[in-house]
Design a protein around this motif. Sequence first.
Motif, short mmCIF file in Angstrom:
data_model
loop_
_atom_site.label_atom_id
_atom_site.label_comp_id
_atom_site.label_asym_id
_atom_site.label_seq_id
_atom_site.Cartn_x
_atom_site.Cartn_y
_atom_site.Cartn_z
N PRO A 86 38.49 59.11 -18.07
CA PRO A 86 37.36 59.90 -17.97
C PRO A 86 36.94 60.33 -16.75
N ALA A 87 36.66 61.59 -16.60
CA ALA A 87 36.33 62.04 -15.43
C ALA A 87 35.14 61.39 -14.78
N GLY A 88 34.87 61.13 -13.45
CA GLY A 88 33.65 60.58 -13.11
C GLY A 88 33.55 59.25 -13.48
N ARG A 89 34.12 58.33 -14.23
CA ARG A 89 33.82 56.91 -14.45
C ARG A 89 33.93 56.01 -13.19
N TRP A 90 34.89 56.46 -12.61
CA TRP A 90 35.49 55.68 -11.33
C TRP A 90 35.49 56.36 -10.16
N PRO A 91 34.28 56.32 -9.36
CA PRO A 91 34.04 57.42 -8.07
C PRO A 91 35.34 57.12 -7.40
N ALA A 92 35.73 56.17 -7.05
CA ALA A 92 36.99 55.93 -6.09
C ALA A 92 38.29 55.11 -6.69
N VAL A 93 39.17 55.75 -7.03
CA VAL A 93 40.31 55.08 -7.74
C VAL A 93 41.23 54.92 -6.56
N PRO A 94 41.78 53.60 -6.41
CA PRO A 94 42.49 53.45 -5.32
C PRO A 94 44.19 53.88 -5.66
N ALA A 95 44.74 54.45 -4.65
CA ALA A 95 46.12 54.59 -4.91
C ALA A 95 46.88 53.54 -4.96
N GLY A 96 48.13 53.39 -5.68
CA GLY A 96 48.80 52.45 -5.66
C GLY A 96 49.04 51.57 -6.99
N PRO A 97 49.72 50.35 -7.24
CA PRO A 97 49.29 49.55 -8.47
C PRO A 97 48.12 49.23 -8.84
N LEU A 98 47.86 49.25 -10.09
CA LEU A 98 46.40 48.52 -10.36
C LEU A 98 46.84 48.25 -11.87
N ALA A 99 45.74 47.48 -12.38
CA ALA A 99 45.85 46.96 -13.98
C ALA A 99 44.54 47.40 -14.54
N LEU A 100 44.93 48.08 -15.94
CA LEU A 100 43.77 48.37 -16.73
C LEU A 100 43.47 47.37 -17.75
N GLY A 101 42.18 46.87 -17.90
CA GLY A 101 42.11 45.94 -18.62
C GLY A 101 41.14 46.33 -19.84
N ILE A 102 41.55 46.01 -21.16
CA ILE A 102 40.79 46.64 -22.25
C ILE A 102 40.58 45.63 -23.29
#
Length: 380
Positions: A278-294
């Motif tokens: 969703p646009a705007g939910r994360w003001p600054a998403v880092p580049a590179g590997p991440l994990a999404l938690g749900i």
Amino acid sequence: MASIELRQVSKTYPGGVHAVHATDLSFRDGEFVVLVGPSGCGKSTLLRMIAGLETVTGGTVSVGGRVVNDVAPKDRDVAMVFQNYALYPHMTVRRNMAFGLLRRRRHAGMAAWLLRHAEWARERDEVDRKVSETARTLGIDALLDRLPRALSGGQRQRVALGRALVRDPQVFLFDEPLSNLDARLRIETRAEIREMHRRTRATMVYVTHDQEEAMTLADRMVVMRSGVVHQAGTPEECYARPADRFVAGFVGMPVMNFVEGRAEAGAFVGSGLRLGLPAGRWPAVPAGPLALGIRPDRIAVAPGAPAGGGALPASVRAIERLGDRMDVVLDAGGTRLVARIGNDDRLREGEAAHVTVDVAAAHLFAPGDAGARVRDTGDR
Ligand SMILES: Nc1ncnc2c1ncn2[C@@H]1O[C@H](COP(=O)(O)OP(=O)(O)OP(=O)(O)O)[C@@H](O)[C@H]1O
Ligand SMILES: [Mg+2]
């Protein structure tokens, strides 16, 4: 009543085990704090250092504004209830509960025979009254004249709680006091401890490895791993705004789902999935590997292949029925997801389904098993 302050407290056991690393914590006067974390994370060690049963190897412990590092346990005005409480087998419940009080009075008053007879009797009455009153609150007043061997495990546990309560200390320390009880009695006794806290307004520090027990009891919970505090906050904070992936995975049942990937052009991509962010939910998403938690209750499941929209194809690997709800274990593009949904008889193990992930309720974490949570618009 008293506050407790830990400043840079650490413990290294002889032999070199670093059980607690330089830890700062404050427990407010009258607060109910639960220390929670997996086995071996240092909870009991921390509690025993507050009680004085274990020395600190660094830092200071204060109770009620007084540094107690060198104060003996009996002079700290704390009462501790252990998992393996030991009752005196040859004494009745009444005497087990009164024992600490009478003994303290003997010490305090020098030889009892110096007291005038009337005064001594008055003190005895006072102790009797306190024991009866506490026994009533805990529902063990009918058992006061029995010996411990004539009690069930749960009743013995209550006597151990009662013995701590009658002492009326400034601080109560509990180390897994309910772990010997069956599930139902545990929930009942939990409510009694909460009630005791409401009435006494004493400072209570409670250790458990059970996140549900922590969530239901705590004003504030301290989530630990390997001798380090990962988060100290209200149960709501730890659940809704976990500091890192470890806390996110430890708090909440069923466990949060994690998907490995990275953010790419407004979507989270990885592990065979693509989820629009969703646009705007994360003001600054880092580049590179991440994990999404749900969380499992933020995933919807319906039978059959997806018919467009944002749904992802999946197959149902297992269904666990819970009566009013069910947990569905899914394989979505090779990623294992658990969804907690209302009962749906159309879903069948081994058959196709489609899932919709409420990405607006998801969290992003930096890589690693304790990666920090990426700030979102829910953080203030
Ligand atoms: N007397 C001791 N000597 C050496 N190491 C110890 C001693 N007591 C505890 N430890 C170690 O310190 C670490 C923390 O132990 P602690 O008992 O505080 O954990 P815990 O969080 O209470 O675990 P559990 O949930 O299993 O009770 C563990 O690695 C343990 O093996
Ligand atoms: Mg322990």
